[in-house]
Write a protein that holds these residues in place. Structure first.
Motif, PDB file in Angstrom:
ATOM      1  N   ILE A 115       0.845  -1.186   0.000  1.00 23.95           N
ATOM      2  CA  ILE A 115       0.000   0.000   0.000  1.00 23.95           C
ATOM      3  C   ILE A 115       0.877   1.232   0.000  1.00 23.95           C
ATOM      4  N   LYS A 116       0.538   2.145  -0.890  1.00 20.88           N
ATOM      5  CA  LYS A 116       1.324   3.384  -0.956  1.00 20.88           C
ATOM      6  C   LYS A 116       0.357   4.538  -1.128  1.00 20.88           C
ATOM      7  N   GLU A 117       0.453   5.493  -0.216  1.00 20.59           N
ATOM      8  CA  GLU A 117      -0.389   6.686  -0.269  1.00 20.59           C
ATOM      9  C   GLU A 117      -1.851   6.368  -0.547  1.00 20.59           C
ATOM     10  N   GLY A 118      -2.349   5.367   0.190  1.00 18.67           N
ATOM     11  CA  GLY A 118      -3.784   5.083   0.140  1.00 18.67           C
ATOM     12  C   GLY A 118      -4.248   4.135  -0.940  1.00 18.67           C
ATOM     13  N   LYS A 119      -3.337   3.732  -1.812  1.00 19.36           N
ATOM     14  CA  LYS A 119      -3.752   2.833  -2.892  1.00 19.36           C
ATOM     15  C   LYS A 119      -2.991   1.506  -2.837  1.00 19.36           C
ATOM     16  N   ILE A 120      -3.574   0.503  -3.459  1.00 24.07           N
ATOM     17  CA  ILE A 120      -2.899  -0.782  -3.564  1.00 24.07           C
ATOM     18  C   ILE A 120      -1.955  -0.700  -4.760  1.00 24.07           C
ATOM     19  N   VAL A 121      -0.653  -0.921  -4.513  1.00 24.97           N
ATOM     20  CA  VAL A 121       0.291  -0.773  -5.626  1.00 24.97           C
ATOM     21  C   VAL A 121       0.893  -2.107  -6.082  1.00 24.97           C
ATOM     22  N   THR A 122       0.908  -3.088  -5.192  1.00 25.74           N
ATOM     23  CA  THR A 122       1.462  -4.396  -5.571  1.00 25.74           C
ATOM     24  C   THR A 122       0.686  -5.491  -4.854  1.00 25.74           C
ATOM     25  N   ILE A 123       0.489  -6.621  -5.538  1.00 24.75           N
ATOM     26  CA  ILE A 123      -0.053  -7.813  -4.872  1.00 24.75           C
ATOM     27  C   ILE A 123       0.870  -8.965  -5.261  1.00 24.75           C
ATOM     28  N   VAL A 124       1.438  -9.621  -4.265  1.00 21.52           N
ATOM     29  CA  VAL A 124       2.342 -10.727  -4.604  1.00 21.52           C
ATOM     30  C   VAL A 124       1.964 -11.990  -3.856  1.00 21.52           C
ATOM     31  N   LYS A 125       2.174 -13.111  -4.534  1.00 19.39           N
ATOM     32  CA  LYS A 125       1.918 -14.394  -3.889  1.00 19.39           C
ATOM     33  C   LYS A 125       3.146 -14.811  -3.098  1.00 19.39           C
ATOM     34  N   GLU A 126       2.896 -15.594  -2.088  1.00 18.33           N
ATOM     35  CA  GLU A 126       3.960 -16.102  -1.227  1.00 18.33           C
ATOM     36  C   GLU A 126       5.095 -16.721  -2.055  1.00 18.33           C
ATOM     37  N   GLU A 127       4.712 -17.526  -3.074  1.00 23.04           N
ATOM     38  CA  GLU A 127       5.733 -18.248  -3.844  1.00 23.04           C
ATOM     39  C   GLU A 127       6.592 -17.311  -4.720  1.00 23.04           C
ATOM     40  N   ASP A 128       6.019 -16.165  -5.101  1.00 25.13           N
ATOM     41  CA  ASP A 128       6.821 -15.201  -5.878  1.00 25.13           C
ATOM     42  C   ASP A 128       7.450 -14.214  -4.907  1.00 25.13           C
ATOM     43  N   ARG A 129       8.485 -14.644  -4.256  1.00 18.84           N
ATOM     44  CA  ARG A 129       9.008 -13.812  -3.180  1.00 18.84           C
ATOM     45  C   ARG A 129       9.884 -12.662  -3.687  1.00 18.84           C
ATOM     46  N   HIS A 130       9.350 -11.883  -4.658  1.00 16.20           N
ATOM     47  CA  HIS A 130      10.132 -10.734  -5.122  1.00 16.20           C
ATOM     48  C   HIS A 130      10.039  -9.612  -4.107  1.00 16.20           C
ATOM     49  N   TRP A 131       8.963  -9.627  -3.358  1.00 18.02           N
ATOM     50  CA  TRP A 131       8.764  -8.489  -2.463  1.00 18.02           C
ATOM     51  C   TRP A 131       9.758  -8.535  -1.327  1.00 18.02           C
ATOM     52  N   ASN A 132      10.269  -7.346  -1.084  1.00 24.31           N
ATOM     53  CA  ASN A 132      11.341  -7.263  -0.107  1.00 24.31           C
ATOM     54  C   ASN A 132      10.817  -6.504   1.107  1.00 24.31           C
ATOM     55  N   SER A 133      10.729  -7.228   2.208  1.00 26.53           N
ATOM     56  CA  SER A 133      10.134  -6.611   3.386  1.00 26.53           C
ATOM     57  C   SER A 133      10.929  -5.390   3.868  1.00 26.53           C
ATOM     58  N   LYS A 134      12.188  -5.321   3.403  1.00 21.83           N
ATOM     59  CA  LYS A 134      13.016  -4.177   3.841  1.00 21.83           C
ATOM     60  C   LYS A 134      12.537  -2.863   3.202  1.00 21.83           C
ATOM     61  N   GLU A 135      11.787  -3.023   2.099  1.00 30.14           N
ATOM     62  CA  GLU A 135      11.311  -1.831   1.396  1.00 30.14           C
ATOM     63  C   GLU A 135      10.222  -1.077   2.127  1.00 30.14           C
ATOM     64  N   GLY A 136       9.742  -1.666   3.178  1.00 27.02           N
ATOM     65  CA  GLY A 136       8.695  -0.968   3.923  1.00 27.02           C
ATOM     66  C   GLY A 136       8.275  -1.785   5.118  1.00 27.02           C
ATOM     67  N   HIS A 137       7.466  -1.166   5.944  1.00 28.92           N
ATOM     68  CA  HIS A 137       6.955  -1.831   7.127  1.00 28.92           C
ATOM     69  C   HIS A 137       6.009  -2.962   6.697  1.00 28.92           C
ATOM     70  N   VAL A 138       6.044  -4.094   7.397  1.00 24.83           N
ATOM     71  CA  VAL A 138       5.131  -5.194   7.077  1.00 24.83           C
ATOM     72  C   VAL A 138       4.217  -5.449   8.275  1.00 24.83           C
ATOM     73  N   VAL A 139       2.898  -5.443   8.014  1.00 21.38           N
ATOM     74  CA  VAL A 139       1.967  -5.858   9.061  1.00 21.38           C
ATOM     75  C   VAL A 139       1.556  -7.277   8.686  1.00 21.38           C
ATOM     76  N   ASP A 140       1.980  -8.252   9.484  1.00 24.32           N
ATOM     77  CA  ASP A 140       1.692  -9.641   9.153  1.00 24.32           C
ATOM     78  C   ASP A 140       0.491 -10.126   9.950  1.00 24.32           C
ATOM     79  N   TYR A 141      -0.596 -10.419   9.245  1.00 24.12           N
ATOM     80  CA  TYR A 141      -1.812 -10.864   9.923  1.00 24.12           C
ATOM     81  C   TYR A 141      -1.937 -12.390   9.985  1.00 24.12           C
ATOM     82  N   GLY A 142      -0.893 -13.101   9.604  1.00 24.66           N
ATOM     83  CA  GLY A 142      -0.881 -14.559   9.749  1.00 24.66           C
ATOM     84  C   GLY A 142      -2.020 -15.224   8.993  1.00 24.66           C
TER      85      GLY A 142
END
Ligand SMILES: NC(=O)N[C@H]1NC(=O)NC1=O
Ligand SMILES: [Zn+2]
Ligand SMILES: [Zn+2]
Length: 507
Positions: free
Chosen positions: A65-92
């Motif tokens: 989420i960036k400035e109120g909008k959804i900017v990326t959706i990634v699946k667990e298996e496509d682990r391109h997303w880098n948690s270091k790029e932003g805060h992660v709220v993990d809801y399990g």
């Protein structure tokens, strides 16, 4: 000498610099949302979960989420997303779903804010995972049936709404043949119009006949916005006229049921489908759409709607949680919390409503949250004929549909369709209704498996919890958090300090 000049200039330079700084801060910070709008202090972050409901199915992964909008959706298996790029709220394991859109609620503000009001109603909505409400034009005072009265609504909502709120305008005899008045209302941002084919329960919101409705549709065609109709047409030959004070006990639910038989819904819809023909491709009202609110009769009325749909009419229908949860047989005599119109019918009717919903003949759900003052519900007296008709439910619509839907195998995707995707489409909310890239970050986080008792110990934000038919029941599905345009507006019995919902106006 030059040094001296520099020294003399220094205070001036400092002053200039501080002006520049102030200018920058003011301009820049005004573009940032007020920090009190959100319980999460980030502009850019990820929401991760094992169950994210997207239009393509339920995935395990993360949403950026960036400035109120959804900017990326990634699946667990496509682990391109880098948690270091932003805060992660993990809801399990909690479910991440598009926020619910309740396209039919009465918040009664301004004018009868003691019945509900924007602050209490939208706080209840946020606590129930609802991120957008569309407010009905009646029960507030004055009714919303002109450009001026819509402005009063917008004014009353200012800094008092915790979720986004759109507005339906009223189609009444007074404005139905006055296209410039209707256009004024639509130009001012009403998402569509609403009318009644029977007395509305509020004197200043009179009922329309089929000619008014036909006129309304022809104006709406130009705007490509819907007309919502309360479809009950009084049939004098039967029922309510025969019920006389004293001969039938007004405390019996069966007495009330007799006053509004399914034939009232059927008669109204029979008339409506004569004018919805105009909405077909090439028809005189092409572009307009007719939506039947809160269907209760799952027999002949529904058959008429199915036939109109198959003929190409632009027509849809909703039902409400109370028609899916309750049946007439279970309603205790004198328990006027269950009084609504059209009435809750027998359990065979309820089964058929579920069937129609699951098969797609009923398109969408809404709360028809219609509260009042406890004294007008006549809870002590228990007089079904005199009590206010309307069910209070707003905060509970998600757990109610989920809990009662278990028996029918309701899925998370179906909930998202009935409560988010379809209402967004009907109300013309282009950036809402689904977890999809580019959309508003309107998100409900909830735990379907968590059960709770809706008793006095439960925090209810509705103004008058005692009149809700759901109090005293056991439900499953607890809301953990609600995000509106990226703002965390609700988290475990806490709301964001500021009310940063915005009025949604059609353009
Ligand atoms: N005026 C109003 O809210 N009426 C609503 N209540 C109800 O039970 N059905 C309605 O249309
Ligand atoms: Zn109604
Ligand atoms: Zn209503």
């Amino acid at each position: 000498m030059e040094y001296m000049l520099l020294w003399r200039m220094l205070p001036l330079l400092a002053l200039g610099a501080s002006f520049l700084f102030l200018f920058y801060v003011q301009n820049y910070s005004s573009k940032l949302p007020h920090k009190e709008c959100s319980l999460l202090p980030y502009q850019r972050y990820w929401i991760a979960s094992k169950r994210i409901v997207t239009p393509q199915g339920v995935i395990s992964g993360a949403v950026e989420i960036k400035e109120g909008k959804i900017v990326t959706i990634v699946k667990e298996e496509d682990r391109h997303w880098n948690s270091k790029e932003g805060h992660v709220v993990d809801y399990g394991e909690a479910v991440v779903m598009p926020g619910l859109i309740d396209m039919h609620a009465h918040l009664d503000d301004p004018g009868r804010a003691d019945w509900e009001g924007f602050p209490s109603g939208t706080k209840a909505a946020a606590a129930g995972g609802i991120t957008t409400l569309v407010d009905m034009p009646l029960n507030n005072f004055p009714s919303t049936m002109s450009q001026e009265t819509l402005k009063l609504k917008i004014e009353a909502a200012k800094e008092r709404i915790y979720v986004d709120v759109g507005f339906w305008g009223g189609l009444v005899p007074e404005n139905a043949f006055n296209s410039s008045s209707l256009e004024g209302l639509l130009n001012a941002g009403a998402l569509g119009l609403k009318s009644f084919m029977c007395p509305s329960g509020i004197n200043d919101f009179p009922m329309t006949n089929i000619n008014h409705i036909k006129e309304g549709l022809s104006v709406l065609a130009k705007y490509r916005r819907p007309l919502l109709v309360h479809a009950e047409l009084q049939q004098d030959s039967e029922s309510h006229l025969e019920i006389k004070e004293g001969s039938d006990d007004p405390r019996l639910y069966s007495t009330y049921l007799k006053t509004r038989p399914p034939s009232w819904e059927e008669a109204a819809i029979k008339e409506l489908v004569t004018v919805t023909k105009d909405t077909r491709n090439g028809g005189p009202a092409e572009g307009a759409h007719l939506h039947i609110v809160h269907l209760s009769d799952s027999s002949s009325s529904l058959d008429l709607i199915k036939k109109a749909k198959s003929g190409g009419d632009s027509i849809t229908v909703e039902t409400c949680p109370h028609y899916l949860a309750f049946s007439a047989e279970e309603i205790q005599d004198g328990d006027t919390r269950f009084k609504c119109s059209p009435p809750i019918r027998d359990s065979a009717n309820k089964e058929k409503l579920w069937e129609a919903l699951l098969e797609g003949h009923i398109d969408v759900l809404s709360s028809d949250h219609s509260p009042t003052l406890p004294e007008l519900k006549l809870l002590d007296d228990g007089n079904f004929l005199k009590a206010w008709g309307g069910i209070s439910s707003l905060q509970f619509i998600l757990p109610v549909t989920w809990s009662y839907g278990q028996k029918y195998g309701v899925t998370l995707e179906q909930l998202a369709l009935w409560w988010s995707e379809r209402p967004a489409k009907l109300a013309g909310l282009e950036l809402k209704g689904a977890i999809a890239v580019g959309n508003h970050a309107d998100i409900a986080i909830w735990e379907p498996e968590v059960e709770f008792d809706l008793n006095d110990g439960y925090t209810v934000y509705l103004k008058h919890p005692s009149i809700s038919a759901y109090m005293g029941s056991k439900l499953s599905g607890r809301t953990l958090a609600t995000f509106v345009r990226g703002n965390l507006v609700y988290k475990k019995e806490e709301h964001a300090p500021a009310a940063c919902g915005v009025p949604i106006l059609a353009r």
